[in-house]
Motif scaffolding. Sequence first.
Motif, PDB file in Angstrom:
ATOM      1  N   LEU A 250      38.510  21.464  27.690  1.00  0.00           N
ATOM      2  CA  LEU A 250      39.954  21.196  27.762  1.00  0.00           C
ATOM      3  C   LEU A 250      40.361  21.017  29.213  1.00  0.00           C
ATOM      4  N   ALA A 251      39.676  21.727  30.104  1.00  0.00           N
ATOM      5  CA  ALA A 251      39.992  21.630  31.535  1.00  0.00           C
ATOM      6  C   ALA A 251      38.945  22.380  32.347  1.00  0.00           C
ATOM      7  N   VAL A 252      38.725  21.903  33.563  1.00  0.00           N
ATOM      8  CA  VAL A 252      37.916  22.640  34.539  1.00  0.00           C
ATOM      9  C   VAL A 252      38.885  23.216  35.576  1.00  0.00           C
ATOM     10  N   HIS A 253      38.806  24.501  35.784  1.00  0.00           N
ATOM     11  CA  HIS A 253      39.634  25.172  36.806  1.00  0.00           C
ATOM     12  C   HIS A 253      38.707  25.759  37.865  1.00  0.00           C
ATOM     13  N   ILE A 254      39.022  25.529  39.117  1.00  0.00           N
ATOM     14  CA  ILE A 254      38.209  26.087  40.208  1.00  0.00           C
ATOM     15  C   ILE A 254      39.072  27.031  41.036  1.00  0.00           C
ATOM     16  N   GLU A 255      38.533  28.191  41.351  1.00  0.00           N
ATOM     17  CA  GLU A 255      39.175  29.135  42.280  1.00  0.00           C
ATOM     18  C   GLU A 255      38.236  29.319  43.468  1.00  0.00           C
ATOM     19  N   THR A 256      38.795  29.307  44.666  1.00  0.00           N
ATOM     20  CA  THR A 256      37.946  29.376  45.856  1.00  0.00           C
ATOM     21  C   THR A 256      38.270  30.585  46.733  1.00  0.00           C
ATOM     22  N   ALA A 257      37.322  30.917  47.580  1.00  0.00           N
ATOM     23  CA  ALA A 257      37.537  31.897  48.649  1.00  0.00           C
ATOM     24  C   ALA A 257      36.689  31.455  49.834  1.00  0.00           C
ATOM     25  N   TYR A 258      37.104  31.807  51.016  1.00  0.00           N
ATOM     26  CA  TYR A 258      36.269  31.538  52.179  1.00  0.00           C
ATOM     27  C   TYR A 258      34.960  32.306  52.018  1.00  0.00           C
ATOM     28  N   THR A 259      33.889  31.728  52.548  1.00  0.00           N
ATOM     29  CA  THR A 259      32.579  32.350  52.391  1.00  0.00           C
ATOM     30  C   THR A 259      31.859  32.410  53.742  1.00  0.00           C
ATOM     31  N   HIS A 260      30.641  32.928  53.732  1.00  0.00           N
ATOM     32  CA  HIS A 260      29.839  33.032  54.958  1.00  0.00           C
ATOM     33  C   HIS A 260      29.373  31.637  55.388  1.00  0.00           C
ATOM     34  N   ILE A 261      29.235  31.425  56.689  1.00  0.00           N
ATOM     35  CA  ILE A 261      28.833  30.106  57.194  1.00  0.00           C
ATOM     36  C   ILE A 261      27.462  29.680  56.686  1.00  0.00           C
ATOM     37  N   THR A 262      26.632  30.630  56.247  1.00  0.00           N
ATOM     38  CA  THR A 262      25.284  30.262  55.791  1.00  0.00           C
ATOM     39  C   THR A 262      25.144  30.325  54.274  1.00  0.00           C
ATOM     40  N   GLN A 263      26.237  30.517  53.547  1.00  0.00           N
ATOM     41  CA  GLN A 263      26.077  30.601  52.092  1.00  0.00           C
ATOM     42  C   GLN A 263      27.151  29.817  51.351  1.00  0.00           C
ATOM     43  N   ASN A 264      26.896  29.571  50.064  1.00  0.00           N
ATOM     44  CA  ASN A 264      27.824  28.821  49.219  1.00  0.00           C
ATOM     45  C   ASN A 264      27.684  29.281  47.766  1.00  0.00           C
ATOM     46  N   PRO A 265      28.228  30.457  47.443  1.00  0.00           N
ATOM     47  CA  PRO A 265      28.073  30.957  46.069  1.00  0.00           C
ATOM     48  C   PRO A 265      28.900  30.148  45.063  1.00  0.00           C
ATOM     49  N   VAL A 266      28.350  30.002  43.873  1.00  0.00           N
ATOM     50  CA  VAL A 266      29.048  29.307  42.785  1.00  0.00           C
ATOM     51  C   VAL A 266      28.850  30.105  41.505  1.00  0.00           C
ATOM     52  N   ALA A 267      29.916  30.271  40.732  1.00  0.00           N
ATOM     53  CA  ALA A 267      29.809  30.918  39.424  1.00  0.00           C
ATOM     54  C   ALA A 267      30.542  30.077  38.405  1.00  0.00           C
ATOM     55  N   VAL A 268      30.002  30.041  37.198  1.00  0.00           N
ATOM     56  CA  VAL A 268      30.648  29.329  36.099  1.00  0.00           C
ATOM     57  C   VAL A 268      30.946  30.348  35.014  1.00  0.00           C
ATOM     58  N   ASN A 269      32.218  30.483  34.668  1.00  0.00           N
ATOM     59  CA  ASN A 269      32.591  31.339  33.548  1.00  0.00           C
ATOM     60  C   ASN A 269      33.150  30.438  32.458  1.00  0.00           C
ATOM     61  N   CYS A 270      32.477  30.431  31.302  1.00  0.00           N
ATOM     62  CA  CYS A 270      32.904  29.560  30.213  1.00  0.00           C
ATOM     63  C   CYS A 270      33.911  30.292  29.331  1.00  0.00           C
ATOM     64  N   GLN A 271      34.922  29.578  28.918  1.00  0.00           N
ATOM     65  CA  GLN A 271      35.879  30.114  27.961  1.00  0.00           C
ATOM     66  C   GLN A 271      35.811  29.253  26.713  1.00  0.00           C
ATOM     67  N   CYS A 272      35.990  29.874  25.552  1.00  0.00           N
ATOM     68  CA  CYS A 272      35.897  29.157  24.281  1.00  0.00           C
ATOM     69  C   CYS A 272      37.235  28.515  23.904  1.00  0.00           C
ATOM     70  N   TRP A 273      37.267  27.779  22.784  1.00  0.00           N
ATOM     71  CA  TRP A 273      38.520  27.078  22.419  1.00  0.00           C
ATOM     72  C   TRP A 273      39.690  28.045  22.250  1.00  0.00           C
ATOM     73  N   PRO A 274      39.465  29.292  21.662  1.00  0.00           N
ATOM     74  CA  PRO A 274      40.625  30.193  21.681  1.00  0.00           C
ATOM     75  C   PRO A 274      40.701  30.850  23.059  1.00  0.00           C
ATOM     76  N   ALA A 275      41.281  30.153  24.003  1.00  0.00           N
ATOM     77  CA  ALA A 275      41.394  30.686  25.368  1.00  0.00           C
ATOM     78  C   ALA A 275      42.518  31.729  25.348  1.00  0.00           C
ATOM     79  N   ARG A 276      42.152  32.933  24.857  1.00  0.00           N
ATOM     80  CA  ARG A 276      43.164  33.954  24.519  1.00  0.00           C
ATOM     81  C   ARG A 276      43.664  34.690  25.762  1.00  0.00           C
ATOM     82  N   ARG A 277      44.964  34.848  25.821  1.00  0.00           N
ATOM     83  CA  ARG A 277      45.551  35.680  26.865  1.00  0.00           C
ATOM     84  C   ARG A 277      46.975  36.032  26.452  1.00  0.00           C
ATOM     85  N   ALA A 278      47.492  37.129  26.938  1.00  0.00           N
ATOM     86  CA  ALA A 278      48.875  37.536  26.670  1.00  0.00           C
ATOM     87  C   ALA A 278      49.374  38.302  27.881  1.00  0.00           C
TER      88      ALA A 278
END
Length: 292
Positions: A250-278
């Motif tokens: 439905l959408a790709v959302h990216i959140e960023t933070a500054y990181t170390h000059i020698t690294q570039n961490p990446v994480a993928v968190n998948c959400q299902c079609w019932p993207a539940r929240r309240a």
Amino acid sequence: MSDFDYGIVEEAAKQLYIKALCDLPPDVREALKRAYARETKPTARSVYEAIFKTIETADQKHTLICQDTGLPLYKVKIGSRYAWNGYEIKSRLTNGTRRATQEFPFRSSSTHPLLRVNPQTSVGPGLPVFYWDFSEDDTLDILMAPKGSGSENVSKMQMFTPADGVKAVKKFVLDTVVNGGGMPCPPGIIGVGFGGTADLVAKLAKDAILRPVGQRNPDPEIATMEVELEEAINSSGVGAMGLGGDVTTLAVHIETAYTHITQNPVAVNCQCWPARRARAVIHPDGAVEYGY
Ligand code: SF4
């Protein structure tokens, strides 16, 4: 110390868990309708029809949208213009989670990692998961999300270096989604954490799935990356529930933070079609506003 009645926080936590499980946010409903309108493959279209029937039943009968009640997560923003008691907030959110599980009642999905003993309360050491933050106003802003395991189980993290380049980062996101196939119950939100440290990047990816569907990152360069990843993922053909189709996310959302000059961490968190929240916003006078 204020004389605020923290029973209000406990009741809000109970109501939030139940609301998140039964009442899909409007932006998710609209995104699913848009995906259905775009979808051309008959099998995938029949998946959407089953999804809409499930949502309708949950609305009419106040039943769970999915039997996977997930792990409870609270993102809490504490207003600094009121003397909120952090210890009470944490205890009451935990009690409210337990009460929702036992009083609704619904299945507790939480268990000891080694012994696999489920206390049937949805709480335990480390649970609920809490993210704490602070605001300049006087309210207590609580966002609750039950995180299902099908989607969480295909989530991944990798430490890249700057030399790997952005192409490797995008490939990692795409491969994670494609390899997940139907497991995360697509089409949902793909949350990407980019930067920070090994632990922060995972939290950023979770933050990303908690945004309303399609809300773009305010940084135009990152927003462009979101669109590019969305197009690549939707060209993969994985489709609704992995049965093939034109829409995989439905959408790709990216959140960023500054990181170390020698690294570039990446994480993928998948959400299902019932993207539940309240969400509940609690005021110092005890008033509670519910939303998403
Ligand atoms: S991943 Fe989501 S839709 Fe799939 S079973 Fe779990 S909660 Fe339900």
